[in-house]
Design a protein around this motif. Structure first.
Motif, PDB file in Angstrom:
ATOM      1  N   HIS A 206       0.796  -1.215   0.000  1.00 55.64           N
ATOM      2  CA  HIS A 206       0.000   0.000   0.000  1.00 55.64           C
ATOM      3  C   HIS A 206       0.836   1.277   0.000  1.00 55.64           C
ATOM      4  O   HIS A 206       0.303   2.374   0.207  1.00 55.64           O
ATOM      5  CB  HIS A 206      -0.930   0.015   1.219  1.00 55.64           C
ATOM      6  N   ILE A 207       2.135   1.175  -0.276  1.00 53.31           N
ATOM      7  CA  ILE A 207       2.988   2.363  -0.210  1.00 53.31           C
ATOM      8  C   ILE A 207       3.290   2.974  -1.577  1.00 53.31           C
ATOM      9  O   ILE A 207       3.887   4.038  -1.660  1.00 53.31           O
ATOM     10  CB  ILE A 207       4.315   2.055   0.515  1.00 53.31           C
ATOM     11  N   PHE A 208       2.854   2.321  -2.641  1.00 48.87           N
ATOM     12  CA  PHE A 208       3.136   2.835  -3.986  1.00 48.87           C
ATOM     13  C   PHE A 208       1.880   3.475  -4.575  1.00 48.87           C
ATOM     14  O   PHE A 208       1.414   3.122  -5.646  1.00 48.87           O
ATOM     15  CB  PHE A 208       3.675   1.715  -4.878  1.00 48.87           C
ATOM     16  N   ASP A 209       1.358   4.432  -3.835  1.00 52.34           N
ATOM     17  CA  ASP A 209       0.071   5.010  -4.187  1.00 52.34           C
ATOM     18  C   ASP A 209       0.137   6.028  -5.318  1.00 52.34           C
ATOM     19  O   ASP A 209      -0.898   6.509  -5.776  1.00 52.34           O
ATOM     20  CB  ASP A 209      -0.574   5.649  -2.949  1.00 52.34           C
ATOM     21  N   ARG A 210       1.319   6.341  -5.826  1.00 54.83           N
ATOM     22  CA  ARG A 210       1.442   7.352  -6.872  1.00 54.83           C
ATOM     23  C   ARG A 210       1.707   6.752  -8.251  1.00 54.83           C
ATOM     24  O   ARG A 210       1.801   7.493  -9.232  1.00 54.83           O
ATOM     25  CB  ARG A 210       2.559   8.340  -6.518  1.00 54.83           C
ATOM     26  N   ILE A 211       1.818   5.426  -8.355  1.00 51.47           N
ATOM     27  CA  ILE A 211       2.197   4.843  -9.648  1.00 51.47           C
ATOM     28  C   ILE A 211       1.123   3.918 -10.217  1.00 51.47           C
ATOM     29  O   ILE A 211       1.350   3.249 -11.231  1.00 51.47           O
ATOM     30  CB  ILE A 211       3.569   4.128  -9.577  1.00 51.47           C
ATOM     31  N   GLY A 212      -0.036   3.890  -9.595  1.00 50.44           N
ATOM     32  CA  GLY A 212      -1.218   3.336 -10.210  1.00 50.44           C
ATOM     33  C   GLY A 212      -1.268   1.856 -10.495  1.00 50.44           C
ATOM     34  O   GLY A 212      -0.452   1.059 -10.042  1.00 50.44           O
ATOM     35  N   CYS A 213      -2.291   1.511 -11.298  1.00 49.34           N
ATOM     36  CA  CYS A 213      -2.570   0.112 -11.601  1.00 49.34           C
ATOM     37  C   CYS A 213      -1.441  -0.577 -12.352  1.00 49.34           C
ATOM     38  O   CYS A 213      -1.153  -1.748 -12.110  1.00 49.34           O
ATOM     39  CB  CYS A 213      -3.852   0.020 -12.429  1.00 49.34           C
ATOM     40  N   LYS A 214      -0.827   0.112 -13.288  1.00 46.92           N
ATOM     41  CA  LYS A 214       0.169  -0.540 -14.142  1.00 46.92           C
ATOM     42  C   LYS A 214       1.277  -1.184 -13.335  1.00 46.92           C
ATOM     43  O   LYS A 214       1.770  -2.260 -13.688  1.00 46.92           O
ATOM     44  CB  LYS A 214       0.756   0.470 -15.129  1.00 46.92           C
ATOM     45  N   TYR A 215       1.686  -0.546 -12.247  1.00 47.82           N
ATOM     46  CA  TYR A 215       2.815  -1.053 -11.458  1.00 47.82           C
ATOM     47  C   TYR A 215       2.369  -1.856 -10.235  1.00 47.82           C
ATOM     48  O   TYR A 215       3.130  -2.688  -9.743  1.00 47.82           O
ATOM     49  CB  TYR A 215       3.708   0.127 -11.028  1.00 47.82           C
ATOM     50  N   ASN A 216       1.175  -1.610  -9.755  1.00 46.69           N
ATOM     51  CA  ASN A 216       0.689  -2.359  -8.598  1.00 46.69           C
ATOM     52  C   ASN A 216      -0.079  -3.617  -8.974  1.00 46.69           C
ATOM     53  O   ASN A 216      -0.123  -4.574  -8.202  1.00 46.69           O
ATOM     54  CB  ASN A 216      -0.198  -1.455  -7.734  1.00 46.69           C
ATOM     55  N   ALA A 217      -0.691  -3.602 -10.152  1.00 48.60           N
ATOM     56  CA  ALA A 217      -1.478  -4.749 -10.610  1.00 48.60           C
ATOM     57  C   ALA A 217      -1.329  -4.893 -12.120  1.00 48.60           C
ATOM     58  O   ALA A 217      -2.273  -4.654 -12.877  1.00 48.60           O
ATOM     59  CB  ALA A 217      -2.939  -4.565 -10.226  1.00 48.60           C
ATOM     60  N   PRO A 218      -0.130  -5.255 -12.596  1.00 49.55           N
ATOM     61  CA  PRO A 218       0.090  -5.347 -14.042  1.00 49.55           C
ATOM     62  C   PRO A 218      -0.822  -6.378 -14.703  1.00 49.55           C
ATOM     63  O   PRO A 218      -0.936  -7.506 -14.235  1.00 49.55           O
ATOM     64  CB  PRO A 218       1.570  -5.738 -14.144  1.00 49.55           C
ATOM     65  N   ALA A 219      -1.487  -5.955 -15.766  1.00 45.05           N
ATOM     66  CA  ALA A 219      -2.416  -6.820 -16.498  1.00 45.05           C
ATOM     67  C   ALA A 219      -2.611  -6.213 -17.887  1.00 45.05           C
ATOM     68  O   ALA A 219      -1.961  -5.231 -18.251  1.00 45.05           O
ATOM     69  CB  ALA A 219      -3.738  -6.936 -15.747  1.00 45.05           C
ATOM     70  N   SER A 220      -3.533  -6.764 -18.663  1.00 43.05           N
ATOM     71  CA  SER A 220      -3.674  -6.333 -20.061  1.00 43.05           C
ATOM     72  C   SER A 220      -4.430  -5.025 -20.224  1.00 43.05           C
ATOM     73  O   SER A 220      -4.130  -4.237 -21.120  1.00 43.05           O
ATOM     74  CB  SER A 220      -4.374  -7.426 -20.867  1.00 43.05           C
ATOM     75  N   TYR A 221      -5.463  -4.782 -19.413  1.00 41.81           N
ATOM     76  CA  TYR A 221      -6.279  -3.575 -19.510  1.00 41.81           C
ATOM     77  C   TYR A 221      -6.741  -3.339 -20.953  1.00 41.81           C
ATOM     78  O   TYR A 221      -6.547  -2.273 -21.534  1.00 41.81           O
ATOM     79  CB  TYR A 221      -5.516  -2.354 -18.983  1.00 41.81           C
ATOM     80  N   ALA A 222      -7.353  -4.334 -21.538  1.00 39.39           N
ATOM     81  CA  ALA A 222      -7.773  -4.272 -22.939  1.00 39.39           C
ATOM     82  C   ALA A 222      -9.248  -3.898 -23.045  1.00 39.39           C
ATOM     83  O   ALA A 222     -10.110  -4.546 -22.437  1.00 39.39           O
ATOM     84  CB  ALA A 222      -7.517  -5.609 -23.620  1.00 39.39           C
ATOM     85  N   ASP A 223      -9.546  -2.883 -23.816  1.00 40.55           N
ATOM     86  CA  ASP A 223     -10.920  -2.462 -24.012  1.00 40.55           C
ATOM     87  C   ASP A 223     -11.670  -3.502 -24.840  1.00 40.55           C
ATOM     88  O   ASP A 223     -11.148  -4.053 -25.812  1.00 40.55           O
ATOM     89  CB  ASP A 223     -10.945  -1.115 -24.737  1.00 40.55           C
TER      90      ASP A 223
END
Length: 279
Positions: A206-223
């Motif tokens: 919970h300490i990387f609150d400035r770098i968002g989903c890409k770095y905290n939960a890497p996934a495809s994020y495909a529309d």
């Protein structure tokens, strides 16, 4: 693809003066025997905004339920503001549960709001990631976002008293003591770490609150894609390998300005047994 730094937190520079008597992440709750409010504390942030006992009498567009669920691709909740056109960073303590289906006493995410979705179950956590028309769950359309988790500077959680449960580990609903949820920039990611795992706090850092989903939960994020998969567990957030050397990322203080570059690209974990669903 949304911005690299979508869903990043607006961090207060003033720490609350009063810490929770018992940190929220140190407490354990049973889904069928919840208190009305999990957070009995008061302090600079006041009292818990909503409630944790949620049922048919609380369900609907004005629900203040702060008990969320993550079970499967079509059965999960996200945290969102109670009032329209809100900035997550301003209302993280008051956020309420928005769920994909009725039955939990919460608000229901409008049909069509989620435009891409992936549910993953790994040996260490379950996770939903995707794209969302965030204004439909009261997040301002131009809000780059923020992080919600069971910690916070005063250890009362964001939202205050917010609880998360899952039936993904068998034996009915189990409290996910460690979790994080990034909302904003048209993206979302919610990860619930298996409380029986040895590294729950590391996977749900919970300490990387400035770098968002890409770095905290890497996934495809495909529309336009909706998949449910088994998956390998990611590297711990903030831990990366370059040239065979393992390093730990240190997030700079907000006072140094926006984070414009990163020393690494996150590795998207392998997936298997994927099933495709309609929106």
């Amino acid at each position: 693809m949304p911005s690299v730094f979508a869903a990043v937190a607006v961090v207060s520079t003033v720490l609350p003066a009063v810490l929770a008597q018992v940190p929220l992440a140190s407490q354990h709750f049973t889904y069928t025997a919840l208190p009305y409010q999990a957070d009995p504390n008061t302090g600079e942030r006041g009292s818990q905004y909503g409630y944790n006992i949620c049922n048919s009498t609380t369900e609907g567009p004005t629900s203040l339920c702060q008990t969320a669920i993550i079970n499967s691709i079509d059965d999960f909740c996200l945290w969102g503001p109670p009032e329209p056109d809100s900035l997550i960073g301003n209302v993280e303590g008051e956020s309420v549960a928005w769920c994909t289906k009725p039955g939990y006493g919460t608000r229901v995410i409008p049909k069509g709001a989620i435009t891409g979705l992936q549910f993953i179950k790994t040996p260490d956590y379950v996770q939903v990631t995707g794209l969302i028309k965030q204004d439909l769950i009261n997040i301002a359309a131009d809000d780059s976002g923020g992080e919600l988790d069971p910690h916070g500077a005063d250890q009362r959680g964001n939202p205050l008293g917010g609880l998360l449960f899952s039936n993904a580990w068998g034996g009915g609903f189990t409290q996910a003591v460690e979790w994080h949820n990034f909302m904003g920039g048209g993206t979302f990611c919610l990860k619930a770490c298996d409380p029986a795992g040895a590294n729950a706090a590391k996977y749900c850092e919970h300490i990387f609150d400035r770098i968002g989903c890409k770095y905290n939960a890497p996934a495809s994020y495909a529309d336009g894609e909706f998949t449910s998969c088994d998956g390998a567990s990611q590297d711990f957030p903030g831990i990366y390998t370059v040239g065979g050397v393992v390093s730990t990322y240190t997030q700079p203080p907000e006072s140094l300005g926006a984070i414009s570059t990163m020393p690494y690209e996150p590795v998207i974990p392998a997936t298997s047994n994927c099933q495709t669903f309609q929106s």
